[in-house]
Write a protein that holds these residues in place. Structure first.
Motif, PDB file in Angstrom:
ATOM      1  N   ARG A   7       0.854  -1.182   0.000  1.00 32.58           N
ATOM      2  CA  ARG A   7       0.000   0.000   0.000  1.00 32.58           C
ATOM      3  C   ARG A   7       0.894   1.238   0.000  1.00 32.58           C
ATOM      4  O   ARG A   7       1.944   1.273   0.631  1.00 32.58           O
ATOM      5  CB  ARG A   7      -0.881  -0.026   1.256  1.00 32.58           C
ATOM      6  N   ILE A   8       0.477   2.263  -0.749  1.00 32.35           N
ATOM      7  CA  ILE A   8       1.168   3.546  -0.719  1.00 32.35           C
ATOM      8  C   ILE A   8       0.704   4.274   0.538  1.00 32.35           C
ATOM      9  O   ILE A   8      -0.486   4.502   0.731  1.00 32.35           O
ATOM     10  CB  ILE A   8       0.863   4.402  -1.967  1.00 32.35           C
ATOM     11  N   ARG A   9       1.650   4.606   1.385  1.00 32.76           N
ATOM     12  CA  ARG A   9       1.347   5.300   2.647  1.00 32.76           C
ATOM     13  C   ARG A   9       1.812   6.742   2.514  1.00 32.76           C
ATOM     14  O   ARG A   9       2.995   7.034   2.568  1.00 32.76           O
ATOM     15  CB  ARG A   9       2.060   4.618   3.819  1.00 32.76           C
ATOM     16  N   ARG A  10       0.864   7.635   2.307  1.00 27.00           N
ATOM     17  CA  ARG A  10       1.173   9.066   2.191  1.00 27.00           C
ATOM     18  C   ARG A  10       1.399   9.635   3.594  1.00 27.00           C
ATOM     19  O   ARG A  10       0.589   9.400   4.486  1.00 27.00           O
ATOM     20  CB  ARG A  10       0.031   9.823   1.522  1.00 27.00           C
ATOM     21  N   ALA A  11       2.497  10.357   3.778  1.00 27.59           N
ATOM     22  CA  ALA A  11       2.794  10.901   5.101  1.00 27.59           C
ATOM     23  C   ALA A  11       3.425  12.283   5.000  1.00 27.59           C
ATOM     24  O   ALA A  11       4.156  12.576   4.055  1.00 27.59           O
ATOM     25  CB  ALA A  11       3.728   9.963   5.863  1.00 27.59           C
ATOM     26  N   ALA A  12       3.113  13.105   5.991  1.00 26.14           N
ATOM     27  CA  ALA A  12       3.716  14.436   6.130  1.00 26.14           C
ATOM     28  C   ALA A  12       4.731  14.372   7.255  1.00 26.14           C
ATOM     29  O   ALA A  12       4.452  13.828   8.328  1.00 26.14           O
ATOM     30  CB  ALA A  12       2.638  15.470   6.446  1.00 26.14           C
ATOM     31  N   ARG A  13       5.917  14.899   7.017  1.00 25.16           N
ATOM     32  CA  ARG A  13       6.996  14.912   8.006  1.00 25.16           C
ATOM     33  C   ARG A  13       7.449  16.358   8.215  1.00 25.16           C
ATOM     34  O   ARG A  13       7.430  17.157   7.282  1.00 25.16           O
ATOM     35  CB  ARG A  13       8.185  14.086   7.520  1.00 25.16           C
ATOM     36  N   LEU A  14       7.865  16.649   9.443  1.00 29.51           N
ATOM     37  CA  LEU A  14       8.267  18.015   9.758  1.00 29.51           C
ATOM     38  C   LEU A  14       9.672  18.080  10.318  1.00 29.51           C
ATOM     39  O   LEU A  14      10.067  17.253  11.134  1.00 29.51           O
ATOM     40  CB  LEU A  14       7.316  18.618  10.801  1.00 29.51           C
ATOM     41  N   ARG A  56      -1.912  19.110  11.203  1.00 31.50           N
ATOM     42  CA  ARG A  56      -2.611  18.242  12.154  1.00 31.50           C
ATOM     43  C   ARG A  56      -1.631  17.408  12.965  1.00 31.50           C
ATOM     44  O   ARG A  56      -1.714  17.337  14.192  1.00 31.50           O
ATOM     45  CB  ARG A  56      -3.601  17.335  11.414  1.00 31.50           C
ATOM     46  N   GLU A  57      -0.683  16.764  12.288  1.00 34.50           N
ATOM     47  CA  GLU A  57       0.275  15.906  12.989  1.00 34.50           C
ATOM     48  C   GLU A  57       1.123  16.711  13.968  1.00 34.50           C
ATOM     49  O   GLU A  57       1.418  16.245  15.070  1.00 34.50           O
ATOM     50  CB  GLU A  57       1.171  15.166  11.988  1.00 34.50           C
ATOM     51  N   LEU A  58       1.537  17.902  13.576  1.00 32.46           N
ATOM     52  CA  LEU A  58       2.320  18.759  14.468  1.00 32.46           C
ATOM     53  C   LEU A  58       1.548  19.018  15.756  1.00 32.46           C
ATOM     54  O   LEU A  58       2.098  18.893  16.861  1.00 32.46           O
ATOM     55  CB  LEU A  58       2.662  20.071  13.765  1.00 32.46           C
ATOM     56  N   PHE A  59       0.276  19.348  15.630  1.00 31.94           N
ATOM     57  CA  PHE A  59      -0.538  19.615  16.817  1.00 31.94           C
ATOM     58  C   PHE A  59      -0.761  18.348  17.638  1.00 31.94           C
ATOM     59  O   PHE A  59      -0.601  18.353  18.864  1.00 31.94           O
ATOM     60  CB  PHE A  59      -1.881  20.243  16.431  1.00 31.94           C
ATOM     61  N   GLU A  60      -1.120  17.248  16.979  1.00 31.45           N
ATOM     62  CA  GLU A  60      -1.406  16.011  17.710  1.00 31.45           C
ATOM     63  C   GLU A  60      -0.174  15.477  18.448  1.00 31.45           C
ATOM     64  O   GLU A  60      -0.287  14.978  19.565  1.00 31.45           O
ATOM     65  CB  GLU A  60      -1.926  14.932  16.756  1.00 31.45           C
ATOM     66  N   GLU A  61       0.989  15.573  17.823  1.00 30.85           N
ATOM     67  CA  GLU A  61       2.180  14.973  18.416  1.00 30.85           C
ATOM     68  C   GLU A  61       2.907  15.885  19.396  1.00 30.85           C
ATOM     69  O   GLU A  61       3.615  15.388  20.269  1.00 30.85           O
ATOM     70  CB  GLU A  61       3.132  14.486  17.331  1.00 30.85           C
ATOM     71  N   GLU A  92       6.569  10.325   1.352  1.00 30.49           N
ATOM     72  CA  GLU A  92       6.675  11.313   2.414  1.00 30.49           C
ATOM     73  C   GLU A  92       7.032  12.674   1.859  1.00 30.49           C
ATOM     74  O   GLU A  92       7.917  12.794   1.010  1.00 30.49           O
ATOM     75  CB  GLU A  92       7.737  10.881   3.438  1.00 30.49           C
ATOM     76  N   ARG A  93       6.348  13.688   2.366  1.00 33.25           N
ATOM     77  CA  ARG A  93       6.633  15.077   2.020  1.00 33.25           C
ATOM     78  C   ARG A  93       7.098  15.778   3.289  1.00 33.25           C
ATOM     79  O   ARG A  93       6.511  15.604   4.358  1.00 33.25           O
ATOM     80  CB  ARG A  93       5.391  15.774   1.474  1.00 33.25           C
ATOM     81  N   PHE A  94       8.156  16.577   3.167  1.00 22.07           N
ATOM     82  CA  PHE A  94       8.755  17.241   4.316  1.00 22.07           C
ATOM     83  C   PHE A  94       8.467  18.731   4.301  1.00 22.07           C
ATOM     84  O   PHE A  94       8.499  19.372   3.246  1.00 22.07           O
ATOM     85  CB  PHE A  94      10.267  17.011   4.327  1.00 22.07           C
ATOM     86  N   PHE A  95       8.230  19.269   5.493  1.00 22.84           N
ATOM     87  CA  PHE A  95       7.961  20.680   5.708  1.00 22.84           C
ATOM     88  C   PHE A  95       8.855  21.149   6.855  1.00 22.84           C
ATOM     89  O   PHE A  95       9.274  20.340   7.681  1.00 22.84           O
ATOM     90  CB  PHE A  95       6.491  20.902   6.070  1.00 22.84           C
ATOM     91  N   CYS A  96       9.139  22.434   6.908  1.00 20.57           N
ATOM     92  CA  CYS A  96       9.962  22.978   7.979  1.00 20.57           C
ATOM     93  C   CYS A  96       9.160  24.014   8.758  1.00 20.57           C
ATOM     94  O   CYS A  96       8.536  24.901   8.167  1.00 20.57           O
ATOM     95  CB  CYS A  96      11.222  23.622   7.409  1.00 20.57           C
ATOM     96  N   VAL A  97       9.178  23.873  10.078  1.00 23.07           N
ATOM     97  CA  VAL A  97       8.544  24.856  10.958  1.00 23.07           C
ATOM     98  C   VAL A  97       9.602  25.327  11.941  1.00 23.07           C
ATOM     99  O   VAL A  97      10.259  24.513  12.597  1.00 23.07           O
ATOM    100  CB  VAL A  97       7.339  24.249  11.712  1.00 23.07           C
TER     101      VAL A  97
END
Length: 150
Positions: A7-14, A56-61, A92-97
């Motif tokens: 399965r393709i698992r789409r994920a956002a990483r920070l 969402r993940e940033l807030f949840e984690e 996975e797609r990466f973002f910077c905060v």
């Protein structure tokens, strides 16, 4: 899905970087494999785009609320087995905060996260280069260097 298909698992990483240029990582300690560290992030919900998942993940984690995680800074794919034991191909797609240093709040963690997350830690690049446990993605120092160059 055919046998052997993943399965393709789409994920956002920070890359969550504080005012001292340290990166926040999470230590996972599953009972059946070696403990490891990775950045904040996780799987996109079915109809969620990567940007929304990152917020969402940033807030949840961590408990940190931001309106926007900025532009995508990197992308990678990899085959691995999830903590639930499912073989997947990640997209996975990466973002910077950038933020000021804070103590993460785990109130938004799932039951699985509560069982497996053992520690949060702010790392310098030098500490990461010498760290004794696995850190994912394995090219995280390259991602940090590329982000600092922008």
């Amino acid at each position: 899905m055919s046998e052997g298909a993943r399965r393709i698992r789409r994920a956002a990483r920070l890359l969550l970087i504080d005012e001292q240029e340290r990166l926040l990582l999470i230590r996972f300690a599953p009972p059946t494999r070696r403990a490891f560290w990775c950045g904040v992030g996780g799987e996109c919900d079915p109809d969620e785009d990567y940007h929304a998942a990152a917020v969402r993940e940033l807030f949840e984690e961590t408990g940190l609320s931001v309106g926007n995680c900025g532009p995508e800074i990197a992308r990678r794919t990899d085959d691995f087995i999830t903590l639930e034991g499912e073989p997947v191909t990640s997209d996975e797609r990466f973002f910077c905060v950038r933020t000021t240093s804070f103590t993460p709040d785990s109130a938004g963690h799932t039951d699985l996260e509560r069982a497996l997350i053992k520690e949060f830690r702010w790392f310098t690049a030098a500490e990461l280069a010498e760290w004794h446990e696995p850190v994912f993605p394995v090219n995280i120092l390259d991602l940090l260097q590329a982000e600092r160059a922008t």
